[in-house]
Design a protein around this motif. Structure first.
Motif, PDB file in Angstrom:
ATOM      1  N   GLU A 144       0.843  -1.202   0.000  1.00 30.41           N
ATOM      2  CA  GLU A 144       0.000   0.000   0.000  1.00 30.41           C
ATOM      3  C   GLU A 144       0.873   1.245   0.000  1.00 30.41           C
ATOM      4  O   GLU A 144       0.615   2.221  -0.709  1.00 30.41           O
ATOM      5  CB  GLU A 144      -0.882  -0.015   1.245  1.00 30.41           C
ATOM      6  CG  GLU A 144      -2.016   0.962   1.188  1.00 30.41           C
ATOM      7  CD  GLU A 144      -2.710   1.046   2.532  1.00 30.41           C
ATOM      8  OE1 GLU A 144      -3.016  -0.018   3.091  1.00 30.41           O
ATOM      9  OE2 GLU A 144      -2.914   2.159   3.011  1.00 30.41           O
ATOM     10  N   GLN A 145       1.955   1.182   0.783  1.00 29.26           N
ATOM     11  CA  GLN A 145       2.851   2.332   0.837  1.00 29.26           C
ATOM     12  C   GLN A 145       3.503   2.548  -0.529  1.00 29.26           C
ATOM     13  O   GLN A 145       3.636   3.668  -1.000  1.00 29.26           O
ATOM     14  CB  GLN A 145       3.907   2.085   1.924  1.00 29.26           C
ATOM     15  CG  GLN A 145       5.070   3.021   1.933  1.00 29.26           C
ATOM     16  CD  GLN A 145       4.701   4.424   2.354  1.00 29.26           C
ATOM     17  OE1 GLN A 145       3.584   4.694   2.791  1.00 29.26           O
ATOM     18  NE2 GLN A 145       5.607   5.343   2.196  1.00 29.26           N
ATOM     19  N   GLU A 159       2.507   1.507  -3.595  1.00 29.36           N
ATOM     20  CA  GLU A 159       1.631   1.828  -4.721  1.00 29.36           C
ATOM     21  C   GLU A 159       0.608   2.885  -4.348  1.00 29.36           C
ATOM     22  O   GLU A 159      -0.444   2.960  -4.972  1.00 29.36           O
ATOM     23  CB  GLU A 159       0.891   0.565  -5.176  1.00 29.36           C
ATOM     24  CG  GLU A 159       1.808  -0.406  -5.860  1.00 29.36           C
ATOM     25  CD  GLU A 159       1.278  -1.812  -5.730  1.00 29.36           C
ATOM     26  OE1 GLU A 159       0.053  -1.958  -5.559  1.00 29.36           O
ATOM     27  OE2 GLU A 159       2.085  -2.760  -5.770  1.00 29.36           O
ATOM     28  N   ARG A 160       0.913   3.711  -3.326  1.00 24.43           N
ATOM     29  CA  ARG A 160      -0.065   4.735  -2.936  1.00 24.43           C
ATOM     30  C   ARG A 160      -0.241   5.717  -4.094  1.00 24.43           C
ATOM     31  O   ARG A 160       0.688   5.976  -4.830  1.00 24.43           O
ATOM     32  CB  ARG A 160       0.413   5.474  -1.682  1.00 24.43           C
ATOM     33  CG  ARG A 160       1.630   6.330  -1.905  1.00 24.43           C
ATOM     34  CD  ARG A 160       2.152   6.826  -0.574  1.00 24.43           C
ATOM     35  NE  ARG A 160       3.204   7.788  -0.760  1.00 24.43           N
ATOM     36  CZ  ARG A 160       4.465   7.499  -1.009  1.00 24.43           C
ATOM     37  NH1 ARG A 160       4.848   6.243  -1.092  1.00 24.43           N
ATOM     38  NH2 ARG A 160       5.354   8.447  -1.169  1.00 24.43           N
ATOM     39  N   ARG A 204      -0.073   8.907  -6.074  1.00 23.54           N
ATOM     40  CA  ARG A 204       0.675  10.153  -5.891  1.00 23.54           C
ATOM     41  C   ARG A 204      -0.261  11.336  -6.082  1.00 23.54           C
ATOM     42  O   ARG A 204      -1.342  11.197  -6.665  1.00 23.54           O
ATOM     43  CB  ARG A 204       1.800  10.250  -6.915  1.00 23.54           C
ATOM     44  CG  ARG A 204       2.667   9.042  -6.973  1.00 23.54           C
ATOM     45  CD  ARG A 204       3.550   8.941  -5.783  1.00 23.54           C
ATOM     46  NE  ARG A 204       4.024   7.599  -5.604  1.00 23.54           N
ATOM     47  CZ  ARG A 204       5.196   7.293  -5.089  1.00 23.54           C
ATOM     48  NH1 ARG A 204       6.003   8.247  -4.705  1.00 23.54           N
ATOM     49  NH2 ARG A 204       5.552   6.047  -4.945  1.00 23.54           N
ATOM     50  N   ARG A 208      -3.924  11.700  -7.935  1.00 28.02           N
ATOM     51  CA  ARG A 208      -5.145  12.022  -7.192  1.00 28.02           C
ATOM     52  C   ARG A 208      -5.758  13.318  -7.672  1.00 28.02           C
ATOM     53  O   ARG A 208      -6.977  13.458  -7.715  1.00 28.02           O
ATOM     54  CB  ARG A 208      -4.822  12.164  -5.710  1.00 28.02           C
ATOM     55  CG  ARG A 208      -4.743  10.851  -4.985  1.00 28.02           C
ATOM     56  CD  ARG A 208      -4.311  11.058  -3.572  1.00 28.02           C
ATOM     57  NE  ARG A 208      -5.356  11.685  -2.786  1.00 28.02           N
ATOM     58  CZ  ARG A 208      -5.182  12.193  -1.588  1.00 28.02           C
ATOM     59  NH1 ARG A 208      -3.984  12.186  -1.043  1.00 28.02           N
ATOM     60  NH2 ARG A 208      -6.166  12.744  -0.916  1.00 28.02           N
TER      61      ARG A 208
END
Lengths: 415, 218
Positions: B23-24, B26-27, B29, B33
């Motif tokens: 998760e970290q 492929e958060r 960016r 967003r």
């Protein structure tokens, strides 16, 4: 048969000799001491193999780790041919799109421009400068001066103008040498070209205004006037947003008003500042052009108002434009009154702006150059110290990493 | 009642850690967003349309990092304002930038975070904090030659009365209370009139507090 060949040979030989003579006779603004790259060539640089650095950077990017600014500066330092300039451009682009993009050093940018000029890649230098968002090239005033002087020497005024516009976008008109050089380039181009698109007018206006605000003489005041006139013209024809969007200009309306304020200041100031006849004529012409087709422009405006989405934003803008339009007759009257006052006080300079600027350049450039060269030498020293500090830090980090790695291996072996 | 001993579920713990790491990594960016489709005014990431009041601004103004990408060192030390503040307040309101972290995955480096010192309606804060609403299409850069004129602010002196004596009956009651408790101080009881400072609706709130309030995911 042989005679024509010999004649051709002599003509060719003469043609080869001619360019040298023509360069020597060309107008050089900056002295040879300024442009001399001896100090830069003799700086201490690390000899690295470019292929090693390139492979190191590729591996680091693949592993998604940040590349240090030292690596890219070493790469740019060691460029030795034209193809390597292209490789360096690619790596500069990659560095700009990496987590360390903020840390691109001043000396890397300076070296990059110098290397481009050395290997005849001045178009590449200009391209990276114009696309500064993608490459991160933000030179300091010394580097800007070098680039501009190179283009002036090769009579490439179009590119010199592009450089001046970049200086304006970065608002880097701090050093008087940059201001003088850019004013010279601007007036040279304005003398040649008469009809400009509104984007060119806006760029010219801003680039005349910013150095004009710093120069405290008649050339400076006339440049301010000229700049405000052009910006006021664009404001009334294209709208205020067209003036300040993506430009280092204020969003308050009334650029023609500010032009008239410059005239008032000159009228009431006790000093000897004069305004050029050329700049006053430009303001006169602009006011007449804007007041003349009054019915045409007022017809266009309601149409524009209907086409737009009718939101409050655009209604306010058209309000401002209409108020400026209504003030145009007042501006014309004020201009005529101030013009007659200036002539009565004898504060109208009848010389050509270009000749005045050239004169000013000849007078003041040597002193500015001496200051700049001293500052540059100090900067070189500072860059050297910073580089040494960075290399030391890199070595310390490498040793620490090695020790940790060895400690881990020892722990694994014993476990 | 003693509970049965739970054996440690190591694989579940490992899976939890792997999931957190992924998760970290492929958060989404900032550039993903806050990317915007300017034709339909929707954000492709969340499939949401922008509020109607923002449509005009999105077309004419720019995001903060769009302005800063064109400046050396991303405009450190420069002043930036918001168009909504310019229209709403007469006094100068601006941020002075102290730190910028652009999002390097954006093509034109026009997303990211910034930190700075706020001056709202002439009153400067003492510490730098994260700039709120950086992705709003609302920002304007103050040109260097206009900075002085822009920040010139003469504070209007407030001459409010800080505290006021009590009405006579209440004063008598307070003095009687004091006498009963054995308090022999002779100072005059004063009623404090200072209002609690309520910030205007568009005063930037603390970003860190906003983020912490999200809570831990289960």
């Amino acid at each position: 048969m042989a005679a024509p060949m010999v004649r051709c040979g002599i003509l060719l030989a003469r043609k080869v000799l001619l360019p040298q003579h023509s360069l020597a006779g060309k107008r050089c603004l900056l002295s040879a001491a300024y442009v001399d790259s001896h100090k830069w060539e003799t700086r201490e640089k690390e000899e690295c193999h470019l292929a090693d650095l390139a492979s190191l950077m590729d591996k680091t990017y693949e592993r998604k780790l940040p590349v240090s600014s030292l690596t890219i500066s070493r790469f740019v330092d060691n460029i030795s041919s034209r193809e390597e300039v292209d490789h360096a451009e690619y790596y500069l682009y990659k560095f700009r799109h990496s987590p360390n993009c903020w840390y691109l050093r001043d000396w890397t940018i300076h070296t990059w421009i110098r290397q481009c000029l050395k290997y005849g890649a001045q178009d590449k230098a200009l391209y990276t400068l114009v696309n500064k968002v993608q490459y991160g090239i933000f030179p300091d005033n010394f580097t800007f001066n070098l680039l501009m002087d190179y283009f002036i020497k090769t009579e490439n005024y179009k590119n010199a103008l592009a450089v001046v516009f970049e200086v304006m976008m970065q608002e880097a008109f701090e050093a008087p040498s940059t201001q003088l050089l850019s004013l010279y380039v601007l007036y040279h181009c304005l003398a040649k070209k008469t009809d400009l698109t509104w984007e060119e007018e806006r760029n010219f206006g801003a680039s005349l205004l910013l150095p004009g605000l710093k120069q405290k003489n008649s050339v400076g005041l006339s440049s301010q006037l000229y700049g405000y006139t052009l910006l006021g013209k664009v404001e009334l024809q294209q709208g205020l947003r067209a003036v300040y969007h993506n430009m280092p200009l204020l969003w308050q309306p009334g650029y023609l008003d500010r032009a008239l304020q410059v005239m008032e200041k000159v009228v009431s100031a006790p000093e000897d500042g004069k305004l050029c006849k050329e700049a006053l004529e430009v303001l006169d012409r602009a006011l007449k052009v804007l007041t003349a087709p009054a019915p045409a422009s007022s017809e266009e405006q309601p149409q524009e108002g209907e086409d737009s989405q009718g939101s409050g934003n655009l209604a306010e803008q058209s309000d401002m434009e209409e108020s400026e339009q209504s003030r145009l007759p007042q501006y014309l009257e004020r201009f005529k009154a101030l013009h007659s006052k200036l002539q009565a006080l004898g504060k109208v300079e009848s010389g050509n702006l270009l000749t005045l600027t050239t004169q000013l350049v000849k007078e003041q450039l040597p002193t500015c150059e001496a200051e700049d060269i001293a500052a540059y030498e100090q900067k070189l020293q500072r860059w050297h110290l910073e580089r040494v500090h960075l290399i030391q830090r890199e070595q310390e980090q490498r040793e620490k990493a090695k020790q940790e790695h060895q400690a881990r291996r020892g722990a694994k072996a014993s476990a | 009642m003693a509970r049965k001993k739970v054996r440690p579920r190591l694989i579940a713990e490992l899976a939890r850690r792997v999931r957190a790491l992924r998760e970290q990594r492929e958060r989404p960016r900032d550039s993903q967003r806050y990317s915007l489709d300017y034709e339909t005014l929707t954000r492709p990431y969340s499939e949401r349309r922008l509020p109607a009041r923002a449509w005009a601004d999105v077309r004419s103004e720019s995001r903060l990092l769009q302005l800063l990408g064109r400046l050396p060192f991303f405009g450190l030390g420069r002043l930036v304002t918001r168009k909504s503040w310019l229209w709403q307040h007469d006094e100068p309101c601006y941020w002075r930038l102290t730190r910028v972290r652009p999002d390097y995955t954006a093509q034109n480096l026009d997303h990211g975070k910034a930190w700075g010192i706020l001056t709202f309606k002439g009153k400067t804060e003492s510490e730098a904090r994260e700039i709120e609403q950086v992705m709003y299409h609302d920002w304007r850069l103050v040109p260097k030659h206009e900075e002085e004129a822009f920040t010139a602010f003469r504070p209007v002196s407030e001459d409010t009365v800080r505290s006021v004596p009590y009405p006579p009956l209440l004063r008598a009651m307070i003095l009687a209370e004091r006498q009963k408790n054995g308090d022999t101080s002779t100072e005059e009881p004063m009623l404090n009139l200072e209002r609690t400072r309520i910030d205007p609706w568009d005063y930037p709130r603390k970003q860190e507090a906003k983020r912490k309030a999200k809570g831990t995911p289960v």
